[in-house]
Scaffold this motif. Structure first.
Motif, short mmCIF file in Angstrom:
data_model
loop_
_atom_site.label_atom_id
_atom_site.label_comp_id
_atom_site.label_asym_id
_atom_site.label_seq_id
_atom_site.Cartn_x
_atom_site.Cartn_y
_atom_site.Cartn_z
N LEU A 1 -9.69 -0.11 -4.77
CA LEU A 1 -9.62 -0.99 -5.93
C LEU A 1 -9.40 -2.44 -5.51
N SER A 2 -8.53 -2.65 -4.52
CA SER A 2 -8.32 -4.01 -4.02
C SER A 2 -9.57 -4.54 -3.34
N ARG B 1 0.51 -5.66 -11.86
CA ARG B 1 -0.61 -4.88 -11.36
C ARG B 1 -0.18 -3.66 -10.53
N SER C 1 -2.39 -7.19 0.71
CA SER C 1 -2.88 -5.84 0.50
C SER C 1 -3.90 -5.51 1.58
N GLY D 1 -7.75 -4.58 -7.78
CA GLY D 1 -6.47 -4.01 -7.39
C GLY D 1 -5.37 -5.05 -7.41
N SER E 1 0.82 -1.21 0.00
CA SER E 1 0.00 0.00 0.00
C SER E 1 0.85 1.26 0.00
N THR F 1 -7.24 4.95 -2.58
CA THR F 1 -7.69 4.48 -3.88
C THR F 1 -7.21 3.06 -4.15
N GLU F 2 -5.95 2.77 -3.81
CA GLU F 2 -5.45 1.40 -3.96
C GLU F 2 -6.25 0.44 -3.11
N LEU G 1 -1.41 0.19 -11.41
CA LEU G 1 -2.10 1.09 -10.48
C LEU G 1 -1.31 2.39 -10.29
N SER H 1 -8.49 -1.76 -15.13
CA SER H 1 -7.83 -2.80 -14.33
C SER H 1 -8.44 -4.17 -14.61
#
Length: 305
Positions: A240-241, A163, A253, A246, A101, A236-237, A167, A154
């Motif tokens: 998405l995960s 990936r 993550s 993500g 992260s 944001t990461e 990102l 994505s």
């Protein structure tokens, strides 16, 4: 009157700002601690005797698939308990998740800052059609549903493309507009100063003025806006995960751990507590640090003593 800080004085000015604001000092200390955890995630996991990839069915309840034992399976062998259904060590997942992260958050911010500084400085200094085009593109980006676009891209990206790199490029490419506007406004102010006019009168070209006259006086707003941008990139990461587009498994993550913990919050709340607390702490620390630096370097008040 805008505050002018030379590159040599930036570290001393930052230190004075941190000493004057306990919130910013806490944010800086916590951020450094989280970065250290990310850097030494491997040795920390080795110290515990676990890793984030090994399945351990012996640590699970055969009947439910949840952790065996109280509080999510917390024990001397598993400091934060274990992940339901897999038995993977949760402390190792959170520690290595910090690496994922924070790396994506800081790297995406670096891309945004690089693009924003270059584009904003050029727009402010050159003006004319360059400024109009940059302002128009920035307005489009502000109104563009970039999160939906990133989710779609994505989902269809080739499986072989790294990936994390995807990102970083996506978030960095959509994050420069706010930074460019701030740098543009500062550049317009600095361009009217006498030292810039004198440099141009002596025959200095645009590149020389940007590099030697403008950029050294943009360090402070760049540092402040970068610090305030990192939490958004980390969030944001995680989002998405959380949505499954993500960081793919088995890479640890925080966002994906939080996503998996939602189904277990009623029976194993500790699975949500630790990755959620890590994400909250990182966001809080960086926001406190950014807010403290912004207040300290406010042109209306100057640097706090």
């Amino acid at each position: 009157m805008a505050l002018t800080v030379t590159p040599r004085s930036v570290p001393a000015t930052l230190w004075r700002a941190l000493r004057a604001d306990r919130g910013a000092l806490f944010g800086a200390g916590t951020t450094v601690a989280l970065l250290l955890v990310a850097l030494v995630a491997g040795p920390l996991s080795d110290l515990e005797g676990q890793d984030p990839y090994t399945f351990d069915s012996a640590a699970l309840d055969p009947a439910t698939g949840g952790p065996a034992g109280a509080f999510g399976g917390i024990s001397g062998e598993h400091w934060f308990g274990v992940e339901p259904l897999t038995g993977r060590d949760l402390f190792a997942i959170v520690a290595h998740g910090a690496r994922t992260s924070l790396l994506i958050g800081f790297a995406a911010t670096a891309v945004s800052v690089l693009l924003g500084v270059v584009i904003g400085a050029l727009a402010g200094y050159l003006g004319g059609w360059v400024d109009r085009v940059v302002s128009w593109i920035a307005d489009v980006i502000f109104g563009f549903p970039y999160l939906v676009f990133m989710i779609a891209l994505s989902a269809i990206a080739p499986a072989g493309f790294p990936r994390p790199l995807l990102l970083i490029l996506l978030m960095g490419s959509f994050g420069w507009a706010r930074i460019a506007r701030i740098v543009r406004a500062q550049t317009l102010t600095l361009k009217a100063r006498r030292f810039v006019a004198a440099s141009r009168a002596m025959g200095a070209g645009p590149w020389h003025v940007l590099r030697h006259q403008l950029l050294p006086n943009l360090w402070v707003p760049i540092i402040v806006v970068a610090t305030l941008s990192i939490p958004g990139k980390i969030g944001t990461e995680a989002a998405l995960s959380f949505l499954g587009v993500g960081i793919p498994p088995p890479t640890p993550s925080w966002g994906r751990s939080i996503s998996g913990a939602i189904d277990w919050v009623g029976t194993d709340p500790m699975y949500l507590v630790f990755p959620g607390a890590a994400l909250f702490l990182a966001t809080l620390a960086l926001n406190l640090l950014g807010d403290g630096l912004r207040d300290a370097f406010d042109p209306k008040t100057g640097v706090r003593k």
